[in-house]
Design an enzyme around this catalytic site. Sequence first.
Site, PDB file in Angstrom:
ATOM      1  N   VAL A 249       0.831  -1.206   0.000  1.00  0.00           N
ATOM      2  CA  VAL A 249       0.000   0.000   0.000  1.00  0.00           C
ATOM      3  C   VAL A 249       0.864   1.254   0.000  1.00  0.00           C
ATOM      4  O   VAL A 249       0.582   2.230  -0.696  1.00  0.00           O
ATOM      5  CB  VAL A 249      -0.945   0.000   1.214  1.00  0.00           C
ATOM      6  CG1 VAL A 249      -1.738   1.302   1.288  1.00  0.00           C
ATOM      7  CG2 VAL A 249      -1.897  -1.186   1.146  1.00  0.00           C
ATOM      8  N   GLU A 250       1.939   1.235   0.784  1.00  0.00           N
ATOM      9  CA  GLU A 250       2.765   2.433   0.938  1.00  0.00           C
ATOM     10  C   GLU A 250       3.478   2.817  -0.362  1.00  0.00           C
ATOM     11  O   GLU A 250       3.487   3.981  -0.755  1.00  0.00           O
ATOM     12  CB  GLU A 250       3.805   2.202   2.033  1.00  0.00           C
ATOM     13  CG  GLU A 250       3.261   2.029   3.436  1.00  0.00           C
ATOM     14  CD  GLU A 250       2.758   3.325   4.042  1.00  0.00           C
ATOM     15  OE1 GLU A 250       2.178   3.282   5.131  1.00  0.00           O
ATOM     16  OE2 GLU A 250       2.926   4.392   3.412  1.00  0.00           O
ATOM     17  N   SER A 251       4.109   1.846  -1.021  1.00  0.00           N
ATOM     18  CA  SER A 251       4.985   2.194  -2.146  1.00  0.00           C
ATOM     19  C   SER A 251       4.997   1.189  -3.274  1.00  0.00           C
ATOM     20  O   SER A 251       5.711   1.382  -4.252  1.00  0.00           O
ATOM     21  CB  SER A 251       6.415   2.339  -1.633  1.00  0.00           C
ATOM     22  OG  SER A 251       6.918   1.062  -1.230  1.00  0.00           O
ATOM     23  N   THR A 385       1.181   8.846   3.225  1.00  0.00           N
ATOM     24  CA  THR A 385       0.786   8.172   1.997  1.00  0.00           C
ATOM     25  C   THR A 385      -0.108   9.025   1.134  1.00  0.00           C
ATOM     26  O   THR A 385      -0.551   8.592   0.095  1.00  0.00           O
ATOM     27  CB  THR A 385       0.043   6.862   2.303  1.00  0.00           C
ATOM     28  OG1 THR A 385      -1.127   7.165   3.071  1.00  0.00           O
ATOM     29  CG2 THR A 385       0.919   5.900   3.045  1.00  0.00           C
TER      30      THR A 385
END
Length: 712
Positions: A249-251, A385
């Site tokens: 999800v983050e990157s 984010t």
Amino acid sequence: MSEDWRDNGPLDKAAEMAARGARAAGQAERIAQAVQSAHGAMAAASAGGAAGGMAVGSALAGPLGAAVGALVTSKTFWKVVLSILLSVLLFVFVIVNGVGIILAYLGFGDADGYVAQAREAEYRNIKNQIDTLLAEDSQLAEEIYGLIGGERDSLYGKIGEDFDENWEDYDGYEVETDEYESVLKPKLSRYLAVLIEEEWSGSRIVGFNGYGSYGGMDGNLTSVYDEYFALAAATYQVPEALLKAMAKVESDFNPNAVSGAGAVGIMQLMPATARNLGVTDPYDPKQNIMGGAKYIQEMLRTFSAYPNGLDLALAAYNAGPGAVKRAGYRIPQNGETPAYVEKVKGYLIFTDMVQGNGNGGLEGEGSGEADGNGENSGETGGVETGGEIQGAESGNGDGTGESGIVSGSLEVSGVLLKSLVEERASEFLGWTQTGTHTETEGSGDDEVEREIVDYAIVVLLEPELSEVKTGYEYRMVTDQTSFNYVLTLFQIASQGAEGVQDLVLRAASWKNFVLGEGASEDIYTGTISTEGDRIAYDTVAGCVGEAVYYNQGEEPWASLPYGGSNIRSSGCGPTALAIVISTLTGERVTPEMTGRFAISGGYYVKGKGTSHAFPAAAAAHWGLSVERMKRERMNEVVKGLKNGKMAVVICAENTISGSSGHYIVLTGVTENGYLTIADPGSRTRTGNLYSPATIQSYARDLADGSIWLIGK
């Protein structure tokens, strides 16, 4: 109470002019071209001068574009600024109303007509997908029929038990009708399609139909850094799957990803957070993953005593632990944090579904509420984010291709279908006693009459969609996913309606485009043009100094429904509280959120407006202190403002505005003793100064008080 936002200032008139221009445009082809050039226009306009004038004029086109272009080429500074505001406002209006514009272009006169047609088309798409699954995957078909057949067999056992307990005077029983064999099995796709259409969210339906997979997730959590995730999990005793889901999800596992706010690396660590965690090089995959694991371990430990501890820990990783605590140990109220929590959990659930491991051990479902990000809330720890990630090639899971929509695999659809049957098969069939009859056995002297009890196994599922409802409204585009989707629709619309119509009716769900019964509640808002402006005030030490400002007459808020009207006409109360809550908590709390809270809590009075009980209830809901005061206590209000508090005032009719009542916000006190305000209905009045005596005279004379002093 009618809360009129109208103002006679030049910018307010310009805003209305731009909105009318957008409505008059009428042609989706022109809008598509305007959208494509608007990005460049806004960049060029910021430079000012003739170049900016030509760019903005080209973007808007028509008489309005020509007028704006002429204004920009003028050397008068305020005219240049005005033209920029017009171009941006028109662009935002088109986008937030993009759903309605596109669907009107496709021939749907209103939202009710669109839902009636799109709902039936969506049902057919689901049924076709189920038919394909059962025909092409024999193992899946065998498993699904086996699950339902097993439930049918258990009903035979229950029938036998009923006969033994209640029909002892009878000789036997028969199951005369078995609708599993005669009705459900031959038409299984039809019954399951109705169930899915009636109960699943729009995002899940789109994923099931093969467009973008479940929630935009591909379920692939493997990367070249698996060794580091395993090491981090073992070091900090955090589930490896959780770390991988967060990184996805983050990157999207991109070690060079940098957000707009400066968060770095695979786990998107803010620089200060990275240093506190001992990470010397946040771009180093191993250090970054180890740092993220250490931080989420701290958050899990902090919130371990709560039933929804995982939800709170993830929310704290995203928004900061202080934001979670201020929200009353719930997921903070913003558009980013709940989406982040649900997507991380979604990857965990989806991965375990594919692997057959149950629900991934997720204990709590979370509150589904939202808050601000770590930077806005003033948290020193945490990640970010919300900004655009530079260098992440496909981290949003939207895929690539001309339409921006990628067909998902049948494997994903099969997992979802099997999961549905496993969870709900016990509700598919039932049994009932239908009567009795007499049977004759033997002949002559050996003839015997036997009394038989009749039973039936019946289908409990609905064979048809429920009656189409009415009263739907098109949803405003205020989230990044919908924003990207609408831009895609505009691009295809520039080439004609056929492609868009197919995309809307096949690769999208009506539940995500409208508000009303059956529409999805899992749409997260607040990431496109929803950041409040920040207004600095020249006030004495101790005052808030800078406030987050929202205007109820500006999109995307103006057209959002509120009670029987909209925020433009009746939403100064929710907008005022959004200003106060966002400023004091550091969290992004929008007029849409406060308006939704007012409606759900019964604080909107039909025909009158926002209840006077709303300010205190909203402030308390977002973890703020509040004291209601009479207007005669203005000296205490001023003292509170000097101590970092803010005040909401309900003004009497025909005082600060021409309406029958209007909420404003007091933000601080100047050296000369004047009060600064944030007026949710007027940017012009927001820039004015007022004496305490004037505000006191404006405030309503209410027995319980007309001023709410609010603080942290």
